[in-house]
Design a protein around this motif. Structure first.
Motif, PDB file in Angstrom:
ATOM      1  N   GLU A 143     -31.478-128.762 -45.904  1.00  0.00           N
ATOM      2  CA  GLU A 143     -30.779-130.061 -46.310  1.00  0.00           C
ATOM      3  C   GLU A 143     -30.620-130.835 -45.645  1.00  0.00           C
ATOM      4  OE1 GLU A 143     -27.369-127.553 -46.575  1.00  0.00           O
ATOM      5  OE2 GLU A 143     -27.009-126.779 -48.329  1.00  0.00           O
ATOM      6  N   ASP A 171     -34.268-129.256 -54.744  1.00  0.00           N
ATOM      7  CA  ASP A 171     -34.012-130.730 -54.207  1.00  0.00           C
ATOM      8  C   ASP A 171     -35.578-130.937 -53.673  1.00  0.00           C
ATOM      9  OD1 ASP A 171     -31.301-130.221 -54.746  1.00  0.00           O
ATOM     10  OD2 ASP A 171     -30.734-129.854 -53.114  1.00  0.00           O
ATOM     11  N   SER A 228     -30.929-123.855 -55.168  1.00  0.00           N
ATOM     12  CA  SER A 228     -30.824-125.483 -55.750  1.00  0.00           C
ATOM     13  C   SER A 228     -31.485-126.243 -54.941  1.00  0.00           C
ATOM     14  CB  SER A 228     -29.120-125.178 -56.026  1.00  0.00           C
ATOM     15  OG  SER A 228     -29.331-124.786 -56.907  1.00  0.00           O
ATOM     16  N   ARG A 229     -31.498-125.187 -53.083  1.00  0.00           N
ATOM     17  CA  ARG A 229     -31.572-126.613 -52.078  1.00  0.00           C
ATOM     18  C   ARG A 229     -32.803-126.755 -52.054  1.00  0.00           C
ATOM     19  NH1 ARG A 229     -28.079-122.432 -47.397  1.00  0.00           N
ATOM     20  NH2 ARG A 229     -26.124-122.814 -48.258  1.00  0.00           N
ATOM     21  N   ASP A 241     -37.518-135.651 -52.976  1.00  0.00           N
ATOM     22  CA  ASP A 241     -37.557-136.529 -51.860  1.00  0.00           C
ATOM     23  C   ASP A 241     -38.787-137.149 -52.188  1.00  0.00           C
ATOM     24  OD1 ASP A 241     -38.447-136.027 -49.273  1.00  0.00           O
ATOM     25  OD2 ASP A 241     -37.751-135.229 -49.134  1.00  0.00           O
TER      26      ASP A 241
END
Length: 962
Positions: free
Chosen positions: A132, A173, A169-170, A177
Motif C-alpha cells: 500500500e 491497485d 483488492s490491494r 499505478d
C-alpha cells in the motif's frame, strides 16, 4: 560506511568461513544497533552479499530482515533493502548456473526459503500491507518478492492471500499505478496469483480487471504493442479459461465488442514482427476461450451471437482471406473462425456467404477445401481446414444439404469453369494421398451426420470411373477401393464414412447389401488372423457388418437379419466377431480422439479416428452386440416393440404439434391482451390528464372570477377619472339616446314583421280556398306581387340590421375605450392619493359620482346585450319567413301544373262530345231513311244544342260541371 569497507575488505583475507562470520556480524548489527543508519548500512551490505551467498544470508538473516519490515516501516530506504534481500534469497530468476544439478538445487533452495517465509502467515499479510506504500523503493521490490513467492509455492500463498482481508483488492491497485514498471510487474504478479484458482479469478474479475487490462492493451497499441500486451493477454486467459462465471461477466460487460480493434491488422506491407505474431496468436486464443466447445452450450452461443453482432467474426474472416498472413496466424485464425461458427446457424450462414478476393470470386469454403486436399500444404493447416469444415456442418442441416447438392447430377456445373465443394471432396477421396483420402472421407461423413435425408440423397451420386465404362455409384466406388487393399489410413477413412452413411438409414443398408460382393469381403476381412496393424480395419469391418444387421429392414431375401447372423456364426463365430468389434475402442488413439472435437495430431500417422465417429462407436457397440446374440423370436418382439414405440412417438409428436399450436395461439392472445392493456393504460392516463386539465381550468376560472370581482370593487372606489380622462356626462346621455333610438327601430321592425306574418297567413288561406282556374290565377298574381314586396322589405330590413350592428360595434369599442381610460385614471388617482392627502373630502363625492357612472355603464351593457339578442331573434324570424315564401312558391307551381292538366282533360272531353254528336246525327238520318218519326228527338237535340252554346259561352261553368 567504514564498517562496510572493513567487512568487505576482510572477505578476501580468510577462507570461506569468513563470509559466514561477516554475515553473522552484519546480522548482529541489524539486530542490536540502535542507530537507524547503522542498521540501514548493515541491511544494504546483506543485500549485496545475498546474490552470491544466498544460502548463508537466507539461513542467518531472514528473521532479522522480517523484523526490520515490522519495526522500521517509517524508513522506506531500509524497507526497500530488506525486500530486495529477501527477493534475492527466494527468487531463482538471477541464477545463471548452466548445470542441471545446480539449477535443481537452486529451485529447491528457493522453495525451502519460501516455505520458511510463509510458515508465519503474518509475513505475507505484512508484505501485502507494505504494497500500500506509494514509495517506489518499497512497492516495486514488494511486488517482485510476492511474485517470487507465488512462483515457488503458488497454491499455499494463494490461500493465504485469499483469506487475508482486502488482500486481492490491494493487489488490484497496482494496475492503476502511473509508473509503468510497477504496473507491468503488477500484471505478472496477478498472472501468478490467478493461475488455477477459480475463487481468486472471480474476485479479480469483479475488481474491474477486464476494464483495466483492456485499457492497457489499447494504450499499448493492441496487436502492435510490446510484451506488456502479451502479459495482459495471458492474464485475461487465466481469468477466463474454464471459468464460466467470468466468461458470462465478460460478455455481459460488453467487453467482446472491445476485442474487434485487435484484429484490424492493416495492410500486408505493414510487417509482422515476432511480438505482433505472438500478440495476435494470444488474442485469437482468447476468442477461442470464450467459444470453446467445452463451455456450456448456452454461454457459447451467446458469445457467438455477440461476436457476430459486433463484427468480430467479419473481421476474422477478413484476416482469413487476406494475403501475406503468416502460416501460424492463418492456422490459428481458421481454428478460431471454426469455433465461432460451430453449432450457431446465423454465423454458419454468414460463413457460407464469404467469398475469397479472387477473380472470379470463390466461396471461402471452396478455397479452404482446396488447401485441405493439397498435399503440399502444411499438416497443421490441413487439420485446421478440416476442423473448420466440421464446425461449419455441425448441427447445420442447411449447410449439409448445400454440400451434398454439389455432388448431385442436376447441380454440377457442366462447363467446368468452377470447382464445387463436392467435386473437391470426391477428388480428395480418390486421390493417391492417403491423408487427403482420410480428410475427404471424414468431411463427407460430417455432411451426413444425423441427417437421414442427405444419406438418401448421396445414394444418387454417380461417378465416371473411366472412359467407355458405365458410371458407378459413390457407395459402390468406396467399397471397390476398400477391396483393392489400399493404405490403412485410406481404408479407415472410407470405413468410417460407410459406417456413418449406413447408420440409421435402412435404404443405404439395402443399397450396400444389394452388391453381392460386399458381405463376403467383410466376413473374409473379419475372419482372417492378421497383424496388429490390421486389427483396427477388422474392427471397423465388424462394425460395418453389425450396422448392416441392426439397421436392416429385411427387404432383401438373401440378406435378412437372421441369415446374416447365421453367416457370422458359421464363418466367424459370435465371440470372435464381438472380440474384433472391441478392437476399435481399445485402440490407443481412440481415447485421444474422443476427448476434443478438434483434430489435433502431432503427425499424419496419428490421424486415425474422428471425434464424432467415436461417439457413434459408443452408441452402436452395445446395441450391435445385443443384436448378434438375439434370436429370431426376440427380433420379432423387438420389431413389434419398435412399431409400437413408433406409433407412440407419432401420437406424442401429434400432441406436441397440437400443444405447440396452442402455445402459439396463447402467445398471440397474450400479446393481444398486453396490447389492450397498454391501450387501456394509455386511455386511463389520457382521461386522468384531461380530468386534471379540467380541474385546472375550473380553478383558473374561479380565480379569474374572484379577480374580476376585486377589480370591479377597486374601480368603483375612484371618481374624477372620467371627467379628467374625457368621460363627460354628455357622452353618456348621447349613448342613452342612441339606445332609445335602437329600441324604437327594433319595435318598428317587429311591427313590420307581424304584418308580413299576417300577409303570409292570408296567402296560405287564399291558396287553400282557391279551386277554379280564375281563383288560382288571381292567387298566383297576388303571390308574385307579395313575394316581390316581401323580398324588397327583407332587403331593407337586412340593410337596417347591418347598419345597426355596425353602430352597436362602434358603441362597444367606445365603451372599451372608456373603460381603459377609467383604469388609467384610477391608477393616476391612486398615485395622487398617495401624495395629496389634502383633498380627501372631495374624493368621496367623486367616488359616488364615478360609481353612478359605472352603474349606468353596466345598464347600458345589459341593454346592448338585450338588443343583440332581439336582433338575433329578428334574423331567425326573417329566415323562417323566407322559408315560408319558398314553400308557397313550390305550392303555386304545383297548382299551375294541375290547372294545365285540367285544361287538357277539358279539351279531350270536347273532342269526345263532338264525335258523339256526329254519330247521333248519322243515326237520325238512318232512322229518317227507315221512316221512323224523329221530331221530338230533334227538339231535344235543338235543346241540347242550346245547352252546348251556353257551355261554350261560359267555359267556367262547364269546368264546374265536369
Amino acid at each position: 560506511m567504514n564498517f562496510l569497507r572493513g567487512v568487505m575488505g576482510g572477505q578476501s583475507a580468510g577462507p570461506q568461513h569468513t563470509e559466514a562470520e561477516t554475515i553473522q556480524k552484519l546480522c548482529d548489527r541489524v539486530a542490536s544497533s540502535t542507530l537507524l543508519d547503522d542498521r540501514r548500512n548493515a541491511v544494504r551490505a546483506l543485500k549485496s552479499l545475498s546474490k552470491k551467498y544466498r544460502l548463508e544470508v537466507g539461513i542467518q538473516a531472514m528473521e532479522h530482515l522480517i523484523h526490520v519490515l515490522q519495526t522500521d516501516r517509517s524508513d522506506s530506504e531500509i524497507i526497500g533493502y530488506a525486500l530486495d534481500t529477501l527477493y534475492n534469497i527466494i527468487s531463482n530468476d538471477e541464477e545463471e548456473e548452466v548445470e542441471e544439478n545446480s539449477t535443481r538445487q537452486s529451485e529447491d533452495l528457493g522453495s525451502q526459503f519460501t516455505e520458511i517465509f510463509i510458515k508465519q502467515q503474518e509475513n505475507v499479510t505484512l508484505l501485502l500491507s507494505l504494497l500500500e506504500e506509494f514509495d517506489f523503493h518499497v512497492r516495486w521490490p514488494g511486488v517482485k518478492l510476492l511474485t517470487s513467492l507465488l512462483k515457488q509455492l503458488g497454491p499455499q500463498v494463494q490461500q493465504i492471500i485469499l483469506v487475508s482481508p482486502m488482500g486481492v483488492s490491494r493487489l488490484m491497485d497496482l494496475l492503476a499505478d502511473s509508473r509503468e514498471v510497477i504496473r507491468n510487474d503488477g500484471v505478472l504478479l496477478l498472472q501468478a496469483l490467478t493461475r488455477s484458482n477459480g475463487a481468486i479469478q472471480k474476485i479479480v474479475a469483479f475488481e474491474n480487471a477486464f476494464e483495466r487490462l483492456l485499457d492497457i492493451i489499447s494504450e499499448e497499441g493492441n496487436s502492435d504493442g510490446g510484451i506488456v500486451v502479451e502479459d495482459c493477454l495471458i492474464l485475461l486467459q487465466n481469468l477466463l479459461k474454464n471459468n464460466n462465471s467470468n466468461q458470462n461477466f465478460f460478455k455481459e460487460g460488453s467487453y467482446i465488442q472491445r476485442m474487434k480493434p485487435w484484429f484490424e491488422v492493416g495492410d500486408e506491407n505493414s510487417g509482422w514482427s515476432a511480438q505482433k505474431v505472438t500478440n495476435l496468436h494470444l488474442m485469437l486464443q482468447l476468442v477461442r476461450v470464450l467459444v470453446s466447445p467445452t463451455n456450456p452450450p448456452g454461454a457459447t452461443s451467446s458469445c457467438q451471437k455477440a461476436m457476430f453482432q459486433c463484427g468480430l467474426l467479419q473481421q476474422l474472416c477478413t484476416i482469413l482471406m487476406a494475403t501475406g498472413v503468416p502460416a501460424d496466424i492463418l492456422t490459428e485464425t481458421i481454428n478460431t473462425v471454426s469455433e465461432v461458427i460451430r453449432g450457431y446457424q446465423v454465423n454458419q450462414d454468414y460463413f457460407a456467404s464469404v467469398n475469397a478476393p479472387s477473380n472470379p470470386p470463390r466461396p471461402a469454403i471452396v478455397v479452404l477445401l482446396m488447401s485441405m486436399v493439397n498435399e503440399r500444404q502444411p499438416f497443421v493447416l490441413r487439420c485446421a481446414v478440416l476442423y473448420c469444415f466440421q464446425c461449419f456442418l455441425y448441427k447445420n442441416q442447411k449447410g449439409q444439404g448445400e454440400i451434398v447438392s454439389t455432388l448431385l447430377p442436376s447441380t454440377i456445373d457442366a462447363t467446368g469453369n468452377s470447382v464445387s465443394a463436392g467435386q473437391l471432396l470426391c477428388g480428395g477421396l480418390f486421390s493417391t494421398d492417403s491423408l487427403s483420402n482420410w480428410c475427404a472421407a471424414v468431411a463427407l461423413a460430417h455432411a451426413l451426420q444425423e441427417n437421414a435425408t442427405q444419406k438418401e440423397q448421396l445414394l444418387r451420386v454417380q461417378l465416371a470411373t473411366s472412359i467407355g465404362n458405365p458410371p458407378v455409384s459413390l457407395l459402390q466406388q468406396c467399397t471397390n477401393i476398400l477391396s483393392q487393399g489400399s493404405k490403412i489410413q485410406t481404408r479407415v477413412g472410407l470405413l468410417m464414412l460407410l459406417c456413418t452413411w449406413l447408420s440409421n438409414c435402412p435404404i443405404a443398408v439395402t443399397h450396400f447389401l444389394h452388391n453381392s460382393a460386399n458381405v463376403p469381403f467383410l466376413t473374409a476381412q473379419i475372419a482372417e488372423n492378421l497383424g496388429e496393424e490390421e486389427q483396427l480395419v477388422q474392427g471397423l469391418c465388424a462394425l460395418l457388418l453389425g450396422i448392416s444387421i441392426y439397421f436392416n429392414d429385411n427387404s432383401l431375401e438373401s440378406y435378412k437379419k437372421e441369415k446374416l447372423k447365421q453367416l457370422i456364426e458359421k464363418r466367424i463365430g459370435k465371440e470372435n466377431f464381438i472380440e474384433k468389434l472391441g478392437f476399435i475402442s481399445k485402440h490407443e488413439l481412440y481415447s485421444r480422439a474422443s476427448q476434443k472435437p478438434q483434430p489435433n495430431f502431432p503427425s499424419p500417422e496419428y490421424m486415425i479416428f474422428d471425434h464424432e465417429f467415436t461417439k457413434l462407436v459408443k452408441e452402436l457397440e452395445g446395441v450391435i452386440t445385443k443384436a448378434i446374440y438375439k434370436s429370431s423370436e426376440e427380433d420379432k418382439k423387438e420389431e413389434e416393440v419398435k412399431k409400437t414405440l413408433e406409433q407412440h412417438d407419432n401420437i406424442v409428436t401429434h400432441y406436441k404439434n397440437m400443444i405447440r399450436e396452442q402455445d402459439l395461439q396463447l402467445e398471440e392472445l397474450k400479446q393481444q391482451v398486453s396490447t389492450l392493456k397498454c391501450q387501456n393504460e394509455q386511455l386511463q392516463t389520457a382521461v386522468t390528464q384531461q380530468v386534471s386539465q379540467i380541474q385546472q381550468h375550473k380553478d383558473q376560472y374561479n380565480l379569474l372570477k374572484i379577480q374580476l370581482g376585486k377589480d370591479n370593487q377597486h374601480q368603483g372606489s375612484y371618481s374624477e377619472g372620467a371627467q379628467m380622462n374625457g368621460v363627460q356626462p354628455e357622452e353618456i346621455g348621447r349613448l342613452r339616446e342612441e339606445i332609445e333610438e335602437l329600441k324604437n327601430n327594433q319595435e318598428l321592425l317587429q311591427s313590420k314583421l307581424t304584418e308580413k306574418d299576417s300577409v303570409i297567413e292570408n296567402l296560405k288561406s287564399s291558396q287553400t280556398s282557391g279551386t277554379n282556374e280564375q281563383s288560382s290565377a288571381i292567387v298566383s298574381a297576388r303571390d308574385s306581387e307579395q313575394v316581390a314586396e316581401l323580398k324588397q322589405e327583407l332587403a331593407t330590413l337586412k340593410s337596417q340590421l347591418n347598419s345597426q350592428s355596425v353602430e352597436i360595434t362602434k358603441l362597444q369599442t367606445e365603451k372599451q375605450e372608456l373603460l381603459q381610460k377609467t383604469e388609467v385614471f384610477a391608477k393616476s388617482v391612486e398615485v395622487q392619493g398617495e401624495t395629496q392627502t389634502v383633498i380627501a373630502t372631495k374624493t368621496t363625492d367623486v367616488e359616488g359620482r364615478l360609481s353612478a357612472l359605472l352603474q349606468e355603464t353596466k345598464e347600458l351593457k345589459n341593454e346592448i346585450k338585450a338588443l343583440s339578442e332581439e336582433r338575433t331573434a329578428i334574423k331567425e324570424q326573417l329566415d323562417s319567413s323566407n322559408s315560408t315564401i319558398a314553400i308557397l312558391q313550390t305550392e303555386k307551381d304545383k297548382l299551375e301544373l294541375e290547372i294545365t292538366d285540367s285544361k287538357k282533360e277539358q279539351d279531350d272531353l270536347l273532342v269526345l262530345l263532338a264525335d258523339q254528336d256526329q254519330k247521333i246525327l248519322s243515326l237520325k238520318n238512318k232512322l229518317k231513311d227507315l221512316g221512323h218519326p224523329v221530331e221530338e228527338e230533334d227538339e231535344l237535340e235543338s235543346g241540347d244544342q242550346e245547352d252546348e252554346d251556353d257551355e261554350s259561352e261560359d267555359p267556367g261553368k262547364d269546368l264546374d260541371h265536369i
